[in-house]
Design an enzyme around this catalytic site. Structure first.
Site, PDB file in Angstrom:
ATOM      1  N   LYS A 194       0.861  -1.186   0.000  1.00 44.57           N
ATOM      2  CA  LYS A 194       0.000   0.000   0.000  1.00 44.57           C
ATOM      3  C   LYS A 194       0.896   1.233   0.000  1.00 44.57           C
ATOM      4  CE  LYS A 194      -1.463   2.613   3.136  1.00 44.57           C
ATOM      5  NZ  LYS A 194      -1.170   3.893   2.448  1.00 44.57           N
ATOM      6  N   GLU A 196      11.265   0.936   9.273  1.00 48.17           N
ATOM      7  CA  GLU A 196      12.213   2.017   8.977  1.00 48.17           C
ATOM      8  C   GLU A 196      11.474   3.300   9.332  1.00 48.17           C
ATOM      9  OE1 GLU A 196      13.826   4.858   7.749  1.00 48.17           O
ATOM     10  OE2 GLU A 196      13.574   4.279   5.647  1.00 48.17           O
ATOM     11  N   CYS A 224      14.120  10.809   5.833  1.00 52.67           N
ATOM     12  CA  CYS A 224      14.309  10.360   7.216  1.00 52.67           C
ATOM     13  C   CYS A 224      15.782  10.402   7.612  1.00 52.67           C
ATOM     14  CB  CYS A 224      13.702   8.990   7.433  1.00 52.67           C
ATOM     15  SG  CYS A 224      14.128   7.843   6.156  1.00 52.67           S
ATOM     16  N   GLU A 261      11.537  15.818  14.711  1.00 53.17           N
ATOM     17  CA  GLU A 261      11.917  15.663  13.301  1.00 53.17           C
ATOM     18  C   GLU A 261      11.278  16.817  12.521  1.00 53.17           C
ATOM     19  OE1 GLU A 261      10.549  11.915  11.670  1.00 53.17           O
ATOM     20  OE2 GLU A 261      12.254  11.834  10.303  1.00 53.17           O
TER      21      GLU A 261
HETATM   22  P1  ADP Z   1       4.700  10.210   7.088  1.00 55.41           P
HETATM   23  O1  ADP Z   1       5.139  11.197   8.121  1.00 55.41           O
HETATM   24  O2  ADP Z   1       5.776   9.702   6.204  1.00 55.41           O
HETATM   25  O3  ADP Z   1       3.450  10.598   6.365  1.00 55.41           O
HETATM   26  P2  ADP Z   1       3.105   8.112   8.224  1.00 55.41           P
HETATM   27  O4  ADP Z   1       3.610   7.085   9.172  1.00 55.41           O
HETATM   28  O5  ADP Z   1       1.957   8.943   8.645  1.00 55.41           O
HETATM   29  O6  ADP Z   1       4.405   8.953   7.939  1.00 55.41           O
HETATM   30  O7  ADP Z   1       2.743   7.479   6.828  1.00 55.41           O
HETATM   31  C1  ADP Z   1       3.490   6.504   6.187  1.00 55.41           C
HETATM   32  C2  ADP Z   1       2.559   5.468   5.586  1.00 55.41           C
HETATM   33  O8  ADP Z   1       1.773   4.909   6.632  1.00 55.41           O
HETATM   34  C3  ADP Z   1       1.574   6.007   4.560  1.00 55.41           C
HETATM   35  O9  ADP Z   1       1.420   5.034   3.528  1.00 55.41           O
HETATM   36  C4  ADP Z   1       0.297   6.148   5.370  1.00 55.41           C
HETATM   37  O10 ADP Z   1      -0.853   6.057   4.557  1.00 55.41           O
HETATM   38  C5  ADP Z   1       0.392   4.953   6.293  1.00 55.41           C
HETATM   39  N1  ADP Z   1      -0.369   5.038   7.562  1.00 55.41           N
HETATM   40  C6  ADP Z   1      -0.643   6.147   8.295  1.00 55.41           C
HETATM   41  N2  ADP Z   1      -1.365   5.810   9.382  1.00 55.41           N
HETATM   42  C7  ADP Z   1      -1.547   4.450   9.355  1.00 55.41           C
HETATM   43  C8  ADP Z   1      -2.194   3.483  10.207  1.00 55.41           C
HETATM   44  N3  ADP Z   1      -2.806   3.829  11.349  1.00 55.41           N
HETATM   45  N4  ADP Z   1      -2.156   2.189   9.838  1.00 55.41           N
HETATM   46  C9  ADP Z   1      -1.525   1.810   8.701  1.00 55.41           C
HETATM   47  N5  ADP Z   1      -0.906   2.669   7.875  1.00 55.41           N
HETATM   48  C10 ADP Z   1      -0.901   3.963   8.179  1.00 55.41           C
END
Ligand code: ADP
Length: 476
Positions: free
Chosen positions: A173, A249, A283, A378
């Site tokens: 995803k 990561e 990152c 960050e």
């Molecule tokens: P970033 O700061 O890089 O946006 P996130 O951790 O919010 O970091 O997002 C990274 C990925 O995790 C994206 O693909 C986002 O859609 C997904 N994501 C965010 N929240 C959730 C969750 N609760 N469960 C699964 N995937 C998530």
């Protein structure tokens, strides 16, 4: 989409918001297109098909899987210009950086095509005469991944490459902000001959829903994630229920250290590359700078002169080096960190200009102190806070004073100090007189709350394989 010449890359797109998710260009706010959304049932069906297809995929000789990965690698390079334009349109990074990411992303497919043939087991000298002991490595089964928006291609290929090479099937995803690059890259995999059930890209109703499906599905044996520590921790907790393997990561808070014996010009060049690539949204970006008081003024002046050369704008335009940040909320967070630091006494080295849309003026803040929020959080934006230090001991303490442990950087010409500091830094990666450390041939990953597992290198494929021990008894 007049920018994309190979229209087959866009064959996945759906016509409207009834079937898909709208993707916008962060530089202009314009809608680019719709990426398909899958229902919960079709994601579940896809995982079932991935499990069936994995049996056949893993039964193929590694050399044959490697040949298909090589073909995919070649198609990625042949379509570099189109993939880069698509990435700049949906992600915002300057075109030259997007081209660089296509090559970097493709390099993981090439590397793991090669590594597919080297997943060796061992023979172990047995403790008794009647036994013979051997290990073999086998793919974990169906692996899944959730990836972020900052590197829309590379964060997928560095997981898909080893997974497919190992003999796993792989369901990913991508980020909802940058799904077009993900589907386009998968399209090229299919054109290379990789079966559609072996490699799947899915978007669901929400990231939380897909994360829930991935982490609870009995057929999924491995969850790989790149993103925030907060979400990584949730996914690990969810994966714990069925004891799934995870690779994480996560966030970073990289210190960039300049000692008084450093080559200052080299340190400035490294700082520019490490801080401002992707508008500060990586990152491994330098998050906070520690500069020895003897060279503080010189470093700040030279660093600022280089920052003044940066050109902010639409990444498709010639000469632009800093694109937009990802979202309005990201911009507000970055601005709040700057404002908070300035209120506490930090000084912008050049004028703080407010820019329209999602653009931000790159800025250096001097007279920053270690206790400010901009140092512990960050930033993920084009801001460089600079802290003064006096002794190595004080420096090491400040550099390690964080929950994170991904990348770190330092500049020194003294070989004894280089070893001492390299060993003392509590980080998974250390750039020594170097600001760009990422490569497919070296193990990328963090310690502490920056994650577990390694991507790239010979270690990367082990994340998708189980070691099986065979004990042959009864030898007369
Ligand atoms: P970033 O700061 O890089 O946006 P996130 O951790 O919010 O970091 O997002 C990274 C990925 O995790 C994206 O693909 C986002 O859609 C997904 N994501 C965010 N929240 C959730 C969750 N609760 N469960 C699964 N995937 C998530």
């Amino acid at each position: 989409m007049q920018h994309i010449h190979n229209k087959s890359l866009l064959s996945f797109m759906v016509p409207n918001e009834k079937q898909g998710i709208a993707v916008t260009n962060p530089a202009t706010g314009e809608m680019i297109g719709y990426a398909p959304i899958s229902s919960e049932q079709s994601i579940l069906d896809g995982i079932e098909r991935a499990s069936i297809a994995q049996k056949e995929w893993s039964a193929m000789p590694a050399k044959s899987r490697a040949a298909l990965l090589h073909k995919w690698y070649q198609l990625l390079l042949e379509n570099k210009q189109d993939l880069a334009r698509l990435m700049t349109l949906e992600q915002g990074k300057p075109l030259a950086e997007a081209q660089g990411e296509v090559v970097y992303g493709a390099s993981f497919i090439e590397w793991f095509a090669e590594e597919a043939k080297r997943t060796y087991g061992e023979t172990i000298p047995a403790p008794s005469a009647d036994k013979r002991l051997v290990t073999i490595k086998q793919p974990v089964g169906v692996a899944c991944a959730i990836t972020p928006w900052n590197f829309p291609i590379a964060m997928i290929t560095r997981k898909a490459g080893p997974a497919l090479a190992a003999g796993c099937s792989f369901v990913v995803k991508p980020s909802e902000s940058t799904p077009l690059s993900a589907f386009a890259v998968a399209e090229l995999a299919y054109q290379a001959g990789i079966p559609r059930d072996v490699l799947q890209v899915v978007l669901g109703e929400s990231s939380r829903q897909v994360g829930g499906i991935f982490t609870s599905h009995p057929l999924i044996r491995k969850v790989s994630f790149t993103g925030s520590t907060q979400v990584g921790s949730i996914l690990m907790q969810q994966s714990a229920h069925d004891v799934k393997r995870t690779s994480m990561e996560l966030g970073g808070n990289a210190p960039f250290i300049v000692f008084d014996d450093a080559d200052i010009d080299e340190a400035v060049a490294g700082a520019m590359a490490s801080k401002f690539r992707n508008a500060g949204q990586t990152c491994v970006c330098a998050n906070r700078f520690y500069v020895h008081s003897k060279v503080y003024d010189e470093f700040v002046a030279k660093f600022d002169a280089a920052v003044q050369q940066l050109k902010v704008g639409n990444g498709l335009e010639e000469g632009v080096t800093i694109g937009p940040v990802v979202s309005e909320s990201a911009k507000q967070n970055i601005q709040a960190l700057i404002d908070g630091a300035v209120e506490q006494g930090a000084e912008p080295v050049s004028e703080l200009k407010a820019l329209d849309g999602l653009f931000m003026q790159p800025v250096i803040l001097k007279n920053v102190t270690h206790d400010m929020a901009i140092v512990s959080q960050e930033i993920f934006g084009p801001v460089a806070p600079i802290i003064r230090f006096e002794t190595d001991e004080e420096l090491i303490e400040m550099a390690n004073d964080t929950i994170y442990g991904l990348a770190s950087y330092f500049y020194s010409q003294n070989i004894h100090r280089v070893w001492k500091i390299a060993e003392a830094l509590e980080y998974g990666m250390v750039g020594i007189n170097e600001g760009l450390i990422s490569t497919e041939v070296a193990p990328f990953g963090g310690v502490k709350q920056s994650g577990i597992g390694r991507e790239g290198a010979k270690q990367g494929i082990d994340e998708y394989m189980d070691v099986k021990y065979l004990c042959f008894g009864g030898n007369k």
